[in-house]
Enzyme design. Sequence first.
Site, PDB file in Angstrom:
ATOM      1  CG  ASP A 115       8.233   4.148 -14.047  1.00 57.41           C
ATOM      2  OD1 ASP A 115       7.291   4.241 -13.225  1.00 57.41           O
ATOM      3  OD2 ASP A 115       8.096   4.325 -15.263  1.00 57.41           O
ATOM      4  CE  LYS A 171      -4.150  -2.100   0.937  1.00 55.55           C
ATOM      5  NZ  LYS A 171      -5.202  -2.268  -0.044  1.00 55.55           N
ATOM      6  CG  HIS A 211      -1.246  -3.144 -11.075  1.00 56.77           C
ATOM      7  ND1 HIS A 211      -1.730  -2.416 -10.013  1.00 56.77           N
ATOM      8  CD2 HIS A 211      -1.990  -2.757 -12.153  1.00 56.77           C
ATOM      9  CE1 HIS A 211      -2.707  -1.636 -10.423  1.00 56.77           C
ATOM     10  NE2 HIS A 211      -2.888  -1.829 -11.713  1.00 56.77           N
ATOM     11  N   GLY A 246      -3.271   2.050 -10.542  1.00 56.06           N
ATOM     12  CA  GLY A 246      -3.696   2.583  -9.249  1.00 56.06           C
ATOM     13  C   GLY A 246      -4.695   1.703  -8.530  1.00 56.06           C
TER      14      GLY A 246
HETATM   15  O1  0FX Z   1      -4.411  -6.015  -1.987  1.00 53.33           O
HETATM   16  P1  0FX Z   1      -5.406  -5.226  -2.735  1.00 53.33           P
HETATM   17  O2  0FX Z   1      -6.151  -6.010  -3.731  1.00 53.33           O
HETATM   18  O3  0FX Z   1      -4.652  -4.079  -3.607  1.00 53.33           O
HETATM   19  C1  0FX Z   1      -4.917  -2.702  -3.638  1.00 53.33           C
HETATM   20  C2  0FX Z   1      -5.044  -2.056  -5.026  1.00 53.33           C
HETATM   21  O4  0FX Z   1      -6.093  -2.626  -5.760  1.00 53.33           O
HETATM   22  C3  0FX Z   1      -3.785  -2.156  -5.816  1.00 53.33           C
HETATM   23  O5  0FX Z   1      -3.927  -1.471  -7.043  1.00 53.33           O
HETATM   24  C4  0FX Z   1      -2.654  -1.571  -5.042  1.00 53.33           C
HETATM   25  N1  0FX Z   1      -1.420  -1.752  -5.789  1.00 53.33           N
HETATM   26  C5  0FX Z   1      -2.604  -2.233  -3.687  1.00 53.33           C
HETATM   27  C6  0FX Z   1      -1.558  -1.618  -2.871  1.00 53.33           C
HETATM   28  O6  0FX Z   1      -3.843  -2.109  -2.983  1.00 53.33           O
HETATM   29  O7  0FX Z   1      -6.326  -4.401  -1.739  1.00 53.33           O
HETATM   30  P2  0FX Z   1      -7.521  -4.809  -0.794  1.00 53.33           P
HETATM   31  O8  0FX Z   1      -7.345  -6.164  -0.240  1.00 53.33           O
HETATM   32  O9  0FX Z   1      -7.685  -3.662   0.131  1.00 53.33           O
HETATM   33  O10 0FX Z   1      -8.792  -4.841  -1.742  1.00 53.33           O
HETATM   34  C7  0FX Z   1      -9.108  -5.930  -2.550  1.00 53.33           C
HETATM   35  C8  0FX Z   1     -10.403  -5.671  -3.270  1.00 53.33           C
HETATM   36  O11 0FX Z   1     -11.436  -5.565  -2.300  1.00 53.33           O
HETATM   37  C9  0FX Z   1     -10.447  -4.385  -4.073  1.00 53.33           C
HETATM   38  O12 0FX Z   1     -10.004  -4.558  -5.402  1.00 53.33           O
HETATM   39  C10 0FX Z   1     -11.903  -4.011  -4.018  1.00 53.33           C
HETATM   40  C11 0FX Z   1     -12.394  -4.630  -2.705  1.00 53.33           C
HETATM   41  N2  0FX Z   1     -12.601  -3.628  -1.665  1.00 53.33           N
HETATM   42  C12 0FX Z   1     -11.640  -3.380  -0.730  1.00 53.33           C
HETATM   43  C13 0FX Z   1     -11.850  -2.431   0.245  1.00 53.33           C
HETATM   44  C14 0FX Z   1     -10.790  -2.104   1.279  1.00 53.33           C
HETATM   45  C15 0FX Z   1     -13.795  -2.963  -1.645  1.00 53.33           C
HETATM   46  O13 0FX Z   1     -14.658  -3.193  -2.519  1.00 53.33           O
HETATM   47  N3  0FX Z   1     -14.017  -2.009  -0.678  1.00 53.33           N
HETATM   48  C16 0FX Z   1     -13.089  -1.717   0.269  1.00 53.33           C
HETATM   49  O14 0FX Z   1     -13.343  -0.842   1.137  1.00 53.33           O
END
Ligand code: 0FX
Length: 247
Positions: A128, A80, A97, A106
């Site tokens: 980068d 993050k 990604h 993003g």
């Molecule tokens: O680990 P991650 O899937 O990754 C996210 C970004 O998508 C990514 O582009 C970035 N490089 C990375 C650092 O952070 O994040 P996550 O586990 O918080 O979320 C996974 C999925 O869950 C997300 O694509 C959509 C969904 N989500 C997540 C949260 C926190 C929601 O729909 N609502 C939310 O509030």
Amino acid sequence: MEKLKYNRVLVISDNLFLINAFNALTAGLEGVAIDYTCTKSNLTLLNDTSLPVKINPVDVKAEWESLASRYDLIFSLHCKQLFPAQLVKTVKCINVHPGYNPHNRGWFPQVFSIINGTPAGATIHEIDELLDHGTIIARREVKINSWETSIDVYDRVQLLEVELLKENLMAILQGTYGAFAPEEEGNVNLKKDFNDLCRLDMNKEMTMGNAINHLRALTHGKYPNAFFIDPETGSKVFVKISLEKEQ
Ligand code: 0FX
């Protein structure tokens, strides 16, 4: 086996699934030491005693010089934190990604792909100075079906990320991989763009297709994303959509 170019590897990740997958992919690999870190505020990961590896907290911006002196390859598996320019110029940094670069770089790429109709998928690229921008080592698309919500697409994207890692990890560690520049700059979405999507404007007119796409892009398991404000009480009313394809 060809000699590894990189043997002091750091994984920075805030994603449990990818940490487990990376650890399984590298199990038994000789000639390389791998350390795991996550963001300091990620207490869920830091307190998870079931993890197969030891995870330490890291502040990438504050600690970049120390990281650069200790590691020769750094993986971001959904970290993050943004890597500072000095770090990515000094050490080889590679990002996994959950989007099909350069589309929807993003935050939460599949959410935006569902809404704007651009490809969803996974990309491994060199980091980068810009967000999800560097030369592409591997990428592949996942199809978005009309009955799917964000979580359906995301689950397949994660599996694809592991598949791409499996296919490319040895070439990365050996330094023998090829990489190409993205065809265009694409677009970037930030956390604020996602938050803006969540607040539903009850007076906005749109086609039924766009409305369904908007709601399915924001339907992701337990997360209360989309909402409108109840005019009488001023409270948020959360909205999810249920889609079912005829069998
Ligand atoms: O680990 P991650 O899937 O990754 C996210 C970004 O998508 C990514 O582009 C970035 N490089 C990375 C650092 O952070 O994040 P996550 O586990 O918080 O979320 C996974 C999925 O869950 C997300 O694509 C959509 C969904 N989500 C997540 C949260 C926190 C929601 O729909 N609502 C939310 O509030």
